[in-house]
Enzyme design. Sequence first.
Site, PDB file in Angstrom:
ATOM      1  N   ASP A  27      31.400   3.602  12.595  1.00  0.00           N
ATOM      2  CA  ASP A  27      32.677   4.473  12.776  1.00  0.00           C
ATOM      3  C   ASP A  27      33.895   4.248  13.483  1.00  0.00           C
ATOM      4  OD1 ASP A  27      32.322   5.976  10.055  1.00  0.00           O
ATOM      5  OD2 ASP A  27      32.254   7.843  10.946  1.00  0.00           O
ATOM      6  N   LYS A 166      29.457  12.290  10.487  1.00  0.00           N
ATOM      7  CA  LYS A 166      28.266  11.445  10.215  1.00  0.00           C
ATOM      8  C   LYS A 166      28.000  11.676   8.902  1.00  0.00           C
ATOM      9  CE  LYS A 166      23.455  10.902  11.274  1.00  0.00           C
ATOM     10  NZ  LYS A 166      22.367  11.371  12.263  1.00  0.00           N
ATOM     11  N   ASP A 190      19.642   6.372  13.581  1.00  0.00           N
ATOM     12  CA  ASP A 190      20.699   6.482  14.597  1.00  0.00           C
ATOM     13  C   ASP A 190      20.879   5.110  15.291  1.00  0.00           C
ATOM     14  OD1 ASP A 190      21.467   8.933  13.597  1.00  0.00           O
ATOM     15  OD2 ASP A 190      20.724   9.987  15.463  1.00  0.00           O
ATOM     16  N   ASP A 330      22.441  16.836   8.373  1.00  0.00           N
ATOM     17  CA  ASP A 330      21.097  16.551   8.130  1.00  0.00           C
ATOM     18  C   ASP A 330      20.090  17.695   7.479  1.00  0.00           C
ATOM     19  OD1 ASP A 330      20.877  17.658  10.527  1.00  0.00           O
ATOM     20  OD2 ASP A 330      20.729  15.764  11.346  1.00  0.00           O
TER      21      ASP A 330
END
Length: 616
Positions: A27, A166, A190, A330
């Site tokens: 990113d 994310k 991750d 999440d």
Amino acid sequence: MMAINTVLSVMAYNYPTEKLSVYVSDDGGSDLTFYALLEASQFGKHWIPFSKKFNIEPRSPSAYFSTKSDPLVDNKVLSSIKKLYEEMEHRIETASKLGRIPEDIRIKYKGFSEWDSVSSPRDHQTILQVLIDRRNPSAVDIDGVPLPTLVYLAREKRPSHPHNFKAGAMNALIRVSSKISNGTIILNVDCDMSSNNSESVRDALCFFMDEKQGHEIAFVQYPQCFNNLTQNDIYGGALTVIQEMEFPGLDGFGGPLYIGTGCFHRRETLCGRKYSEEYKFEFVKSIDNRVQESITELDVQTKILADCTSEKGTEWGKEMGLKYGCPVEDVITGLAIQCRGWKSVYFNPTRTGFFGIAPITLAQTLVQHKRWSEGDFQIILSKYGPLSQGVGRIKLGLQMGYCSYCLWAPNCLATLYYSVIPPLFLLKGVSLFPRISSPWFLPFAYVVITEITYSLIEFLLSGGTFQSWWNEQRMWMYKRTTSYFFAFTDTCFKLLGYSDSAFEITAKVADQDVSQRYEKDIFEFGNSSPMFTILATLALLNLFSLVGGLNRIIKSRDINDLQSMFLQILLTGIVVILNLPLYWGLFFRKDNGRMPTSVTVKSSVLSLTACFLILY
């Protein structure tokens, strides 16, 4: 190098390479990251066969080389592979320090031309590169065995389009991977969570393919473990009770939370599919349906899926993929999946599945928990919360399990009250609790003794030590009075329309001095922060109140005064003892990790002002 080691560790799974694809979402859109991944793809040709031939563990090169010598590995072979790794590491670190890619490499690989039109990390087109395509005959290791597919993705970012942090990156990966490999199962890790167990894929598949209950499982969650924790875990990063007690308990009510890493998902459940009994007959029909296009054609068609406008008019971020608008995308996504009828599994094998890097400073820890608690609190207030959407869809025990985390933030109110009011009233001589000789003292004594005893026993049974438990008690107090307080106030301001949620990244890289202090269990303050000002003010407030209160009681020589103030003395005294590292950082330490002078001055003025106001 942290990310590269994670990539290599999952590429080396004990799993058929033709069924394994690895996607890296960058990113930051950095050509240095792409270069590092390119280097890793070349080193992987040696590392993957080496790992499988000698069946080594762990399969993160950095972690493996830092362990003791392996008697099962030929020393000559080991020296050779280690030399290759060190050469790769040196090239990557040199390029990072110089801030540019070697010119010969840039000319050799056309992929670097993508960065010629990049304005900034927040303003660039989609960059998609298939570094290893297993359909290519030359994509083999040194033994001639095909390598896993390896894909680099930097999704399009434009200042005029929200990128959703994310969650947006994950959704872009889900869409892109559906075009290139379309695997039925997706592992999400991750960049700092390298694989520690090469059998994790097979272990997870045992749950998905179970003949009796496999069709009910949406995701298999591994614990989030860390391999850089100190012996006494001064920042409470292990989350011992949550990992060893609470999550296994949730397993009996439909499964644990999705915590964002170390999790195997069914692709269809991530894309919004509802549970049905018939699904068990459909699992075996899931195959790779991708068209056998050339790499160039595939790149062009797939890039569109990572563009800013690809989600316009769709359900992505709502009913498909990870949900947007929440700092803990999440958790809310996992809850939505469970509310659609699916179950999850918590799997904590003897050999840890994944190892990551825990924050090694107090500021990093508090920022991380601020984001967690703020996101969890927003969930319970939203229409997707366990007490709204969850009613009738998940079991009551699972609802309560979610609430225990979703109510972290408002817990700050009670903790702040007990950190401020009892000590100030002790200083003033006003009793808030029954005296020891009163029968009404017994309920208070029961609560105090039972809570401490239960907490300690639970922690010790989870594998912790007494010193680690004591450190965790300190960190719970610190988090409740700072992280949770800011999370609570920020959420209230957001509800009133005065602010928006922000995704605060937890830094995982620190200089050598900080690392050395961490290894010695020395608290790291260093930088000025509003959170540190609150901590220091409360610590000094309790210290001044305890000294002043005891001084007044000693001078009065009244036993009744001592009896009526006993619980306040006990409470304030415990807070003072918990804060000993903070006093040391305020007044005695001389290193760079001490509390900044500005914080010392501000907290001293604030605490003394509060004491004078209550007295006069």
